[in-house]
Write an enzyme that holds these catalytic residues in place. Structure first.
Site, PDB file in Angstrom:
ATOM      1  N   HIS A 155     -20.450  84.335 -23.815  1.00 48.69           N
ATOM      2  CA  HIS A 155     -19.057  84.036 -23.799  1.00 48.69           C
ATOM      3  C   HIS A 155     -18.743  82.615 -24.299  1.00 48.69           C
ATOM      4  O   HIS A 155     -19.631  81.754 -24.291  1.00 48.69           O
ATOM      5  CB  HIS A 155     -18.586  84.155 -22.582  1.00 48.69           C
ATOM      6  CG  HIS A 155     -18.295  85.568 -21.865  1.00 48.69           C
ATOM      7  ND1 HIS A 155     -19.131  86.340 -21.309  1.00 48.69           N
ATOM      8  CD2 HIS A 155     -16.870  86.282 -22.066  1.00 48.69           C
ATOM      9  CE1 HIS A 155     -18.708  87.533 -20.909  1.00 48.69           C
ATOM     10  NE2 HIS A 155     -17.338  87.704 -21.306  1.00 48.69           N
ATOM     11  N   LYS A 159     -15.150  79.229 -20.403  1.00 46.50           N
ATOM     12  CA  LYS A 159     -15.223  80.409 -19.196  1.00 46.50           C
ATOM     13  C   LYS A 159     -15.643  79.683 -18.024  1.00 46.50           C
ATOM     14  O   LYS A 159     -16.505  78.940 -18.099  1.00 46.50           O
ATOM     15  CB  LYS A 159     -16.167  81.769 -19.765  1.00 46.50           C
ATOM     16  CG  LYS A 159     -16.057  82.797 -18.737  1.00 46.50           C
ATOM     17  CD  LYS A 159     -16.634  84.049 -19.227  1.00 46.50           C
ATOM     18  CE  LYS A 159     -16.692  85.176 -18.046  1.00 46.50           C
ATOM     19  NZ  LYS A 159     -15.250  85.552 -17.576  1.00 46.50           N
TER      20      LYS A 159
HETATM   21  N1  NDP Z   1     -10.047  91.909 -17.981  1.00 42.51           N
HETATM   22  C1  NDP Z   1     -10.624  91.470 -19.372  1.00 42.51           C
HETATM   23  O1  NDP Z   1     -10.580  92.160 -20.123  1.00 42.51           O
HETATM   24  C2  NDP Z   1     -10.413  89.876 -19.630  1.00 42.51           C
HETATM   25  C3  NDP Z   1     -10.371  89.318 -18.665  1.00 42.51           C
HETATM   26  N2  NDP Z   1     -10.285  88.077 -18.608  1.00 42.51           N
HETATM   27  C4  NDP Z   1     -10.313  87.115 -17.591  1.00 42.51           C
HETATM   28  O2  NDP Z   1      -8.867  86.609 -17.683  1.00 42.51           O
HETATM   29  C5  NDP Z   1      -8.934  85.453 -17.068  1.00 42.51           C
HETATM   30  C6  NDP Z   1      -8.036  84.451 -17.873  1.00 42.51           C
HETATM   31  O3  NDP Z   1      -8.562  84.353 -19.047  1.00 42.51           O
HETATM   32  P1  NDP Z   1      -8.377  83.420 -20.297  1.00 42.51           P
HETATM   33  O4  NDP Z   1      -7.103  83.820 -20.661  1.00 42.51           O
HETATM   34  O5  NDP Z   1      -9.386  83.080 -21.248  1.00 42.51           O
HETATM   35  O6  NDP Z   1      -8.466  81.879 -19.514  1.00 42.51           O
HETATM   36  P2  NDP Z   1      -7.298  80.555 -20.024  1.00 42.51           P
HETATM   37  O7  NDP Z   1      -7.998  79.388 -19.035  1.00 42.51           O
HETATM   38  O8  NDP Z   1      -7.168  80.567 -21.271  1.00 42.51           O
HETATM   39  O9  NDP Z   1      -5.869  80.893 -19.199  1.00 42.51           O
HETATM   40  C7  NDP Z   1      -5.819  80.795 -17.984  1.00 42.51           C
HETATM   41  C8  NDP Z   1      -4.240  80.540 -17.638  1.00 42.51           C
HETATM   42  O10 NDP Z   1      -4.023  80.779 -16.346  1.00 42.51           O
HETATM   43  C9  NDP Z   1      -3.043  79.717 -15.789  1.00 42.51           C
HETATM   44  N3  NDP Z   1      -3.187  79.853 -14.387  1.00 42.51           N
HETATM   45  C10 NDP Z   1      -4.344  79.293 -13.558  1.00 42.51           C
HETATM   46  N4  NDP Z   1      -3.581  79.425 -12.252  1.00 42.51           N
HETATM   47  C11 NDP Z   1      -2.480  79.788 -12.438  1.00 42.51           C
HETATM   48  C12 NDP Z   1      -1.406  80.237 -11.404  1.00 42.51           C
HETATM   49  N5  NDP Z   1      -1.535  79.857 -10.084  1.00 42.51           N
HETATM   50  N6  NDP Z   1      -0.324  80.459 -11.708  1.00 42.51           N
HETATM   51  C13 NDP Z   1       0.006  80.634 -13.067  1.00 42.51           C
HETATM   52  N7  NDP Z   1      -0.892  80.384 -14.151  1.00 42.51           N
HETATM   53  C14 NDP Z   1      -2.270  80.134 -13.592  1.00 42.51           C
HETATM   54  C15 NDP Z   1      -3.899  78.400 -16.460  1.00 42.51           C
HETATM   55  O11 NDP Z   1      -3.047  77.554 -16.537  1.00 42.51           O
HETATM   56  P3  NDP Z   1      -3.577  76.002 -16.477  1.00 42.51           P
HETATM   57  O12 NDP Z   1      -4.055  75.832 -17.908  1.00 42.51           O
HETATM   58  O13 NDP Z   1      -2.427  75.226 -16.357  1.00 42.51           O
HETATM   59  O14 NDP Z   1      -4.641  75.860 -15.468  1.00 42.51           O
HETATM   60  C16 NDP Z   1      -4.000  79.062 -17.741  1.00 42.51           C
HETATM   61  O15 NDP Z   1      -3.087  78.859 -18.676  1.00 42.51           O
HETATM   62  C17 NDP Z   1     -10.076  84.903 -16.505  1.00 42.51           C
HETATM   63  O16 NDP Z   1     -10.590  85.298 -15.323  1.00 42.51           O
HETATM   64  C18 NDP Z   1     -10.924  85.924 -17.483  1.00 42.51           C
HETATM   65  O17 NDP Z   1     -12.306  86.245 -17.092  1.00 42.51           O
HETATM   66  C19 NDP Z   1     -10.726  87.211 -20.146  1.00 42.51           C
HETATM   67  C20 NDP Z   1     -10.495  88.187 -21.163  1.00 42.51           C
HETATM   68  C21 NDP Z   1     -10.634  89.652 -20.884  1.00 42.51           C
HETATM   69  O1  LIG Z   2     -13.391  85.183 -19.782  1.00 41.49           O
HETATM   70  C1  LIG Z   2     -13.496  85.991 -21.016  1.00 41.49           C
HETATM   71  O2  LIG Z   2     -13.380  85.638 -21.970  1.00 41.49           O
HETATM   72  C2  LIG Z   2     -13.781  87.401 -20.519  1.00 41.49           C
HETATM   73  N1  LIG Z   2     -13.704  87.735 -19.257  1.00 41.49           N
HETATM   74  C3  LIG Z   2     -14.203  89.082 -18.692  1.00 41.49           C
HETATM   75  C4  LIG Z   2     -15.490  89.037 -17.895  1.00 41.49           C
HETATM   76  O3  LIG Z   2     -15.679  88.110 -17.114  1.00 41.49           O
HETATM   77  O4  LIG Z   2     -15.951  90.118 -18.089  1.00 41.49           O
HETATM   78  C5  LIG Z   2     -13.909  90.124 -19.790  1.00 41.49           C
HETATM   79  C6  LIG Z   2     -14.530  89.576 -21.110  1.00 41.49           C
HETATM   80  O5  LIG Z   2     -16.058  89.648 -20.985  1.00 41.49           O
HETATM   81  C7  LIG Z   2     -13.960  88.392 -21.549  1.00 41.49           C
END
Ligand code: NDP
Ligand SMILES: O=C(O)C1=N[C@H](C(=O)O)C[C@H](O)C1
Length: 266
Positions: A155, A159
């Site tokens: 990743h 992350k």
């Molecule tokens: N299920 C799937 O297919 C996927 C899942 N993910 C997961 O999704 C999550 C987010 O990933 P990603 O977008 O890359 O991460 P980012 O760090 O880019 O985004 C996370 C966002 O969440 C915000 N945030 C954190 N806490 C809060 C809160 N209490 N209320 C509102 N906003 C909040 C952060 O704000 P700030 O920056 O101000 O802290 C930030 O803007 C991770 O857990 C990742 O593993 C990612 C990709 C695919």
């Molecule tokens: O943080 C990410 O980017 C992603 N998170 C998810 C995971 O933890 O498996 C899904 C995907 O791999 C991207």
């Protein structure tokens, strides 16, 4: 199609931004508000890079659910926030679709009991990409015949959690069909701690973090004289959006918590 009203938590994140776009591009989705860590009182249209949507930003999910009554919450934040948001959603009769990773098995069981108690649907999806779901299903099938397996997840270096939710879920799916066995040489040692990766049920999971990567996983199987590699690559976050859309639609038909889209895409 009937309109589905939505709140997104984490709209400024990599995934949250894509999810906001998805709600804009999907005719029967209506974004009512967002939950952010800052910008309380502002409108979404005031934030850089956001669509011109005159909807409120909340920093307090309780306040948000007091003022707004959405059908679905999409959470793409962090495990700590995701847990709080999921519970708040269920308490307020809002169906959560949680893409956030890093939940423990205990979290999932507790949250499932809560959803069942309230008879409300919820989805926790460690990976929304259809190719990743297929990778996990294929890996589960392969493990019946080739029980020696190592998981390599790769990743981007922003992350927070390791191993990835996908790697964890893959190992759990494999563990359902594979007799637990310790792999490698019975007397193997780690001269540098962690060299053999994390362990789940005797399987090893290796986590790589590098700039330039998005989300990738290889499941490697080995048998006498042969290896099998099953690999999935998400090359951008658009790869996750069909699964987010499907989850938002599916969660309305559920009355329990479903962990993993393999239960939705049969
Ligand atoms: N299920 C799937 O297919 C996927 C899942 N993910 C997961 O999704 C999550 C987010 O990933 P990603 O977008 O890359 O991460 P980012 O760090 O880019 O985004 C996370 C966002 O969440 C915000 N945030 C954190 N806490 C809060 C809160 N209490 N209320 C509102 N906003 C909040 C952060 O704000 P700030 O920056 O101000 O802290 C930030 O803007 C991770 O857990 C990742 O593993 C990612 C990709 C695919
Ligand atoms: O943080 C990410 O980017 C992603 N998170 C998810 C995971 O933890 O498996 C899904 C995907 O791999 C991207």
């Amino acid at each position: 199609m009937k309109e589905i009203t939505i709140i997104i938590a984490g709209p400024r994140g990599n995934m949250g931004m894509e999810a906001v776009k998805l709600t804009e591009q999907t005719e029967h989705f209506k974004l009512l508000a967002v939950v952010d860590t800052k910008n309380e009182g502002k409108r979404l249209s005031e934030l850089d890079g956001m669509p011109n949507l005159d909807i409120p930003i909340y920093t307090d999910i309780e306040k948000c659910f007091t003022e707004q009554q959405p059908d679905v919450l999409i959470d793409l934040t962090s495990p700590e926030s995701g847990r709080v948001h999921l519970e708040a959603a269920i308490d307020h009769g809002v169906r959560p679709v949680i893409g956030t990773t890093g939940f423990s098995q205990e979290d999932i069981e507790r949250l499932r009991a809560k959803a069942e108690d309230k008879e409300i649907g919820a989805i926790i999806a460690p990976n929304f990409a259809i190719g990743a779901i297929l990778m996990m299903k294929f890996a589960q099938t392969a493990a019946r015949y080739m029980p020696d397996v190592e998981i390599l997840e790769m990743h981007h270096d922003k992350k927070l959690d390791a191993p990835s939710g996908t790697a964890h879920k893959t190992a759990q799916l494999i563990a359902e069909v594979r007799e637990a066995k310790k792999q490698g040489h019975p007397q193997e040692t780690e001269d540098l701690p962690g060299a053999r990766g994390a362990e789940l049920d005797g399987m090893r999971i290796h986590s790589i973090r590098l700039p330039g990567l998005v989300a990738h996983q290889e499941v490697l199987f080995g048998g006498p004289g042969q290896t099998l590699t099953i690999r999935h690559d998400s090359i951008n976050r658009a790869s996750f959006m069909p699964g987010v859309r499907l989850s938002v639609e599916a969660v309305l038909t559920l009355n329990t918590l479903v962990y993993g889209l393999e239960h939705i895409i049969e």
